[in-house]
Each structure stands twice: as C-alpha cells, then as structure tokens.
Design an enzyme around this catalytic site. Structure first.
Site, PDB file in Angstrom:
ATOM      1  N   LYS A  79      36.723  48.882  57.336  1.00 61.28           N
ATOM      2  CA  LYS A  79      37.715  47.355  57.175  1.00 61.28           C
ATOM      3  C   LYS A  79      38.245  47.139  56.140  1.00 61.28           C
ATOM      4  O   LYS A  79      39.150  48.601  55.762  1.00 61.28           O
ATOM      5  CB  LYS A  79      36.850  46.334  55.810  1.00 61.28           C
ATOM      6  CG  LYS A  79      37.010  45.239  55.372  1.00 61.28           C
ATOM      7  CD  LYS A  79      35.963  44.850  55.244  1.00 61.28           C
ATOM      8  CE  LYS A  79      35.546  43.272  54.996  1.00 61.28           C
ATOM      9  NZ  LYS A  79      34.735  42.480  53.541  1.00 61.28           N
ATOM     10  N   SER A 154      33.180  38.197  55.272  1.00 54.83           N
ATOM     11  CA  SER A 154      34.723  38.813  55.922  1.00 54.83           C
ATOM     12  C   SER A 154      34.471  40.264  56.618  1.00 54.83           C
ATOM     13  O   SER A 154      35.269  39.911  57.012  1.00 54.83           O
ATOM     14  CB  SER A 154      35.246  38.865  54.585  1.00 54.83           C
ATOM     15  OG  SER A 154      34.549  39.886  53.486  1.00 54.83           O
ATOM     16  N   SER A 178      29.301  39.686  52.288  1.00 51.90           N
ATOM     17  CA  SER A 178      30.482  39.880  53.125  1.00 51.90           C
ATOM     18  C   SER A 178      29.758  41.011  53.838  1.00 51.90           C
ATOM     19  O   SER A 178      30.744  41.136  55.035  1.00 51.90           O
ATOM     20  CB  SER A 178      31.414  40.141  53.490  1.00 51.90           C
ATOM     21  OG  SER A 178      32.206  38.613  52.756  1.00 51.90           O
TER      22      SER A 178
HETATM   23  N1  GLN Z   1      32.045  34.542  52.051  1.00 53.03           N
HETATM   24  C1  GLN Z   1      31.944  34.703  51.098  1.00 53.03           C
HETATM   25  C2  GLN Z   1      33.363  34.041  50.635  1.00 53.03           C
HETATM   26  O1  GLN Z   1      33.950  33.442  51.054  1.00 53.03           O
HETATM   27  C3  GLN Z   1      31.733  36.368  50.627  1.00 53.03           C
HETATM   28  C4  GLN Z   1      32.595  37.314  50.397  1.00 53.03           C
HETATM   29  C5  GLN Z   1      32.523  38.712  50.367  1.00 53.03           C
HETATM   30  O2  GLN Z   1      31.511  38.430  50.142  1.00 53.03           O
HETATM   31  N2  GLN Z   1      33.513  39.508  50.055  1.00 53.03           N
HETATM   32  O3  GLN Z   1      33.404  34.743  49.468  1.00 53.03           O
END
Ligand code: GLN
Length: 478
Positions: A79, A154, A178
């Site tokens: 990532k 994400s 994420s």
């Molecule tokens: N979708 C969650 C957020 O928007 C989690 C993001 C993540 O785990 N980096 O914060």
C-alpha cells in the site's frame, strides 16, 4: 498453470522444485497488471524492470543453491502509505505526490530480507481515510469482480491487486477496517494483527494508537506466513511486542473451539443476503465441531462513535506535519500563515480536511473532556467488554460488512453512510484485538466476508479457524 494465480506457499514449493522460476511468476503478475490495471487501477506505481531484475537475481541465487529466505522470488505489492527507500510514497494524497521515501518501513524490510520482490505501490484513500478508495487523489480503484462497484478501502488497491491476481499477496493497513473491509469486498483474506504485533515504523500515520499493518492474501496460510515474518519488537516503534515462535496450529476440525456470535453485531442493518451467507458460514464452523453460542459484547454499539472521535483527534495531530514546510507540496503565498492555509486547503482532500477539523475541535480547550477524554473512557469499557466475551468464547464471528461492495459514487456524498460500512470492523481496532476477513460466498458476483475476531496475540488460533473453514468450503477467489 498461471503462475500469478497461486498462493505464496504453492509458489515456494514450485520454486524449490524448479518447476517455475521467480522470473516467470513475476512476469505473469506484470502481464496481468498490463491486461487489467487500466480498468481496475489497483497500482499507483509499478516497478516492472526492477522487479524482473530482482526475479532474475533470485533465480540465479537459487540455481547456485542459495536463497535469501522463505520469500525468495515472491512478488508482492504494498500500500502506498508504506515507505520504500527511494520510491514515491504518496499515501493517496496530492500533498505527497512527489514525496520520496527516505527509508524503508520495518515490516516491508523484513519481507525484503526474506527475498520478496516488491512489484509496486497500491492505490488507497487519502491518508487511509475512507472505505472505498474513492478518496484517493489519483482516481478510484474499481472492484475487479465488478467494475461498477468499489473495492472497499482504504487498502482497496491492495485488495483489488490480490483479487485480480496481479501479485501473490499484498500489504495493507487497518485503522478501522481498511484491510478487512476491502478484503471482504474483493473476496480475499485480510488480517489485521493485534495492535503491537507489527512495527508501524515507516507507515505514514493516520491514527497511531489504532493503525496496524497486515497481509491481504489468497488464503489463511499465506496470511500466517507473512505475519510470522513481519511481527516483532522494533526499537523504532515502542508499542511493539516481542516476536513469538508463531506457528498457527492448523487443524482440520474445530472440536473444542468456542465461537461467539455477539448479539450486538447480528441485529438490524445487515443486508439479508449477507446475513444468510455469514449464517451459512457459521453453520460450517458448527459442522466442523465448533461450539456456537450467542454472547454479549457490552458497549460494542459505541465502537463506531468512539472511533470517530479518537481517530480524527489523532489525525489532526499527525497531519499537522503536512504544512508545506516539512513535507511535500508547498503552495506559495505572501505570509507564513497564508502559505500554511493555502497548502493545506489546496493539497488535502475534503475528507481529510473534514477529519482534521473535527479532531481539532474535539481536542480544543473546553471540549477535550467532553469528547476525547470521554471517548477514551468508553474505549476502556469496550475493551473490557471484549475481555468478558473472551472469557466465554475463543473467537467472535459476524459479517465483515453489513452489505456487499456498493457502487462507485453511491456513498461519496454521504460521509455517515460511508462510515457505517465499518460498523463491524472498528471494534477490533478500538479493542486492539486481531481480526480476519475470510471469503464466504457471494451475492451475485459480489463477495461476502466472514469476520472473525480473536484474543489479543492469538492470531494462531484465529488463523487456525479461518483455515479449517477454508478447507471445508474452498477459498473463493479463482
Ligand atoms: N474506513 C475507515 C475510515 O474511513 C477505516 C480506515 C482505515 O482503517 N484506515 O476511517
């Protein structure tokens, strides 16, 4: 055989027996990227020549009877919030569009030390804030199973790359879901380790007390392998725990394993088709000998609210460094203050700015006690709730997400709806516990994930259950 469509463990065997070369595996992944990534857009950058050169070196080493380690010649993707020395690291943000990593993240270095080949960097929501990868400054990633749908986020680029067989496995990061939510949406395995299991050094911080790096893979065994290699204490991350001799006790049946279904997680709001698939998965666990029972997870309903206070507070502090002076892009303006303001308003996306504002507000004088401190207290209650549940059961099971992958654009105008897709995943981050998403069927062409949460530092048990289930029903990503 398509050498890009195999697991790491299969690749290891084939490489050892000389039935495939690292070059062939790497070339097959690059061919797949070439064939599909114009549509999917999983990668922000691909290091094709470098990867092939590394593969060739790996093959030469192997011919000479040597290897660097267990991942020698295995192509992986990471990532784009993980630093790789000398390579761009954007975290999906315009502010870091030209930022070059000054060093390599510990977790990535550990894989490189074992001979892994890094194929490239994958797309993500800006600074890992989002659930669809639509908040990337470099355009969205699409779900390889259905291009009109999001891959989740994400770590959407990593999940899509693994699901589309553009790499054998990938690394993601998980602050509120994420790794697991995109793994679920794309039909692959995604493991968030216990907080402290993997060093965060070299990960661009979102919310430091919740962030963890973890693997996205084709099966449970690969997730265990990558975790066993990445784990361990790191002087550069004081929250890390010592490495343990980490060998999941793979089992064929689940006799003696107690699986809890938290009443709070099986209530309203779950898509009926998702509920049905995940219930069927629980039935499979039962068939394998697991004891299934309902449990209470006190304060679990509060996890999303707690997360959306703590996380923005930490975000507002962590992202203060992107001010046009210390890192990345700078917009020119007449005064220092105007330079800060212009840089931050023009180079950070709307979702990131929203969270910085929320966090700054919640931490400000007069509000700190009401929001941040209160959320910290409720976090303790949530953690105690998990402790209580884990006195009764070994594993908690629920859907990873309330719905399958939604359509591109469907939730971008409604932040709350987007946040709700993390309703089942954030609890494990708030409690610091390990959790995995395991593919468990699909609704049409859209995959569904079974979410399993384990006891702190008991990833071996978690993976053993995931693997037993996988042996029973198959992997799901062909
Ligand atoms: N979708 C969650 C957020 O928007 C989690 C993001 C993540 O785990 N980096 O914060």
């Amino acid at each position: 055989m398509y050498p890009n469509k195999i697991t790491i463990q299969t690749a290891r065997g084939l490489l050892e027996r000389g039935e495939v070369s690292a070059w062939e595996i790497t070339q097959a992944c690059l061919d797949q990227i070439e064939a599909r990534d114009d549509d999917v857009h999983a990668f922000l950058e691909v290091y094709a020549d470098q990867a092939l050169a590394a593969a060739q070196q790996s093959d030469e080493r192997r011919k000479a009877g040597e290897t660097l380690g267990v991942l020698d010649g295995i192509p992986l993707a990471i990532k784009d919030n993980l630093l790789l020395q000398g390579k761009k690291c954007t975290a999906g943000s315009k502010v870091l569009a030209n930022y070059i990593g000054a060093y390599t993240a510990t977790a990535v270095q550990k894989l490189l030390d074992q001979g892994a080949i890094i194929l490239g960097k994958t797309n993500m929501d800006e600074f890992a804030m989002g659930s669809s990868t639509e908040h990337s400054a470099f355009g969205p990633t699409k779900n390889p199973r259905h291009l009109e749908h999001v891959p989740g986020g994400s770590s959407g680029g990593s999940a899509a790359a693994v699901a589309a067989h553009m790499c054998l496995a990938a690394l993601g990061t998980d602050t509120g879901g994420s790794i697991r939510q995109p793994a679920s949406f794309c039909g692959v395995f995604g493991l968030k380790p216990t907080y402290g299991r993997v060093s965060r050094y070299g990960l661009i911080a979102m919310a430091s007390s919740l962030d963890q790096i973890g693997p996205i893979t084709q099966d449970a065994e690969d997730a265990g392998l990558l975790l066993s290699l990445m784990q361990g204490s790191d002087a550069k991350d004081q929250t890390t725990a010592d490495a343990v001799d980490f060998e999941p006790a793979w089992k064929k049946d689940l006799k003696g394993v107690r699986v809890g279904l938290p009443r709070e997680a099986w209530g309203a709001g779950i898509d009926e088709a998702v509920r049905e698939r995940v219930q069927a998965a629980v039935q499979s666990l039962k068939k394998l000998g697991a004891e299934i029972k309902e449990v209470d997870l006190p304060y679990a309903d509060e996890a999303l609210a707690v997360y959306y206070v703590l996380m923005p507070c930490e975000v507002s502090a962590n992202l203060a460094r992107f001010d046009g002076m210390r890192y990345g892009r700078r917009e020119s303006a007449a005064t220092l203050f105007e330079t800060y303001a212009k840089t931050r308003s023009q180079s950070l996306g709307a979702e990131v700015r929203r969270r910085i504002l929320l966090g700054t507000f919640a931490l400000s004088r007069g509000y700190y006690d009401a929001y941040y401190l209160q959320a910290k207290k409720v976090q303790s209650l949530i953690r105690r709730g998990y402790e209580a549940a884990f006195r009764e059961v070994d594993i908690l099971a629920m859907p990873t997400t309330p719905t399958p992958a939604f359509k591109l654009g469907e939730k971008t105008g409604d932040p709350l709806a987007m946040y709700l897709s993390d309703i089942f995943t954030v609890g494990a981050n708030v409690a610091g516990a390990p959790a995995i998403s395991v593919p468990c069927g699909a609704v049409g062409s859209l995959p569904v994930g079974l979410h399993l949460i384990g006891k702190w530092f008991k990833e071996d048990e978690l993976l053993a259950v995931a693997k037993a289930y996988e042996l029973e029903v198959g992997r799901g990503n062909s």
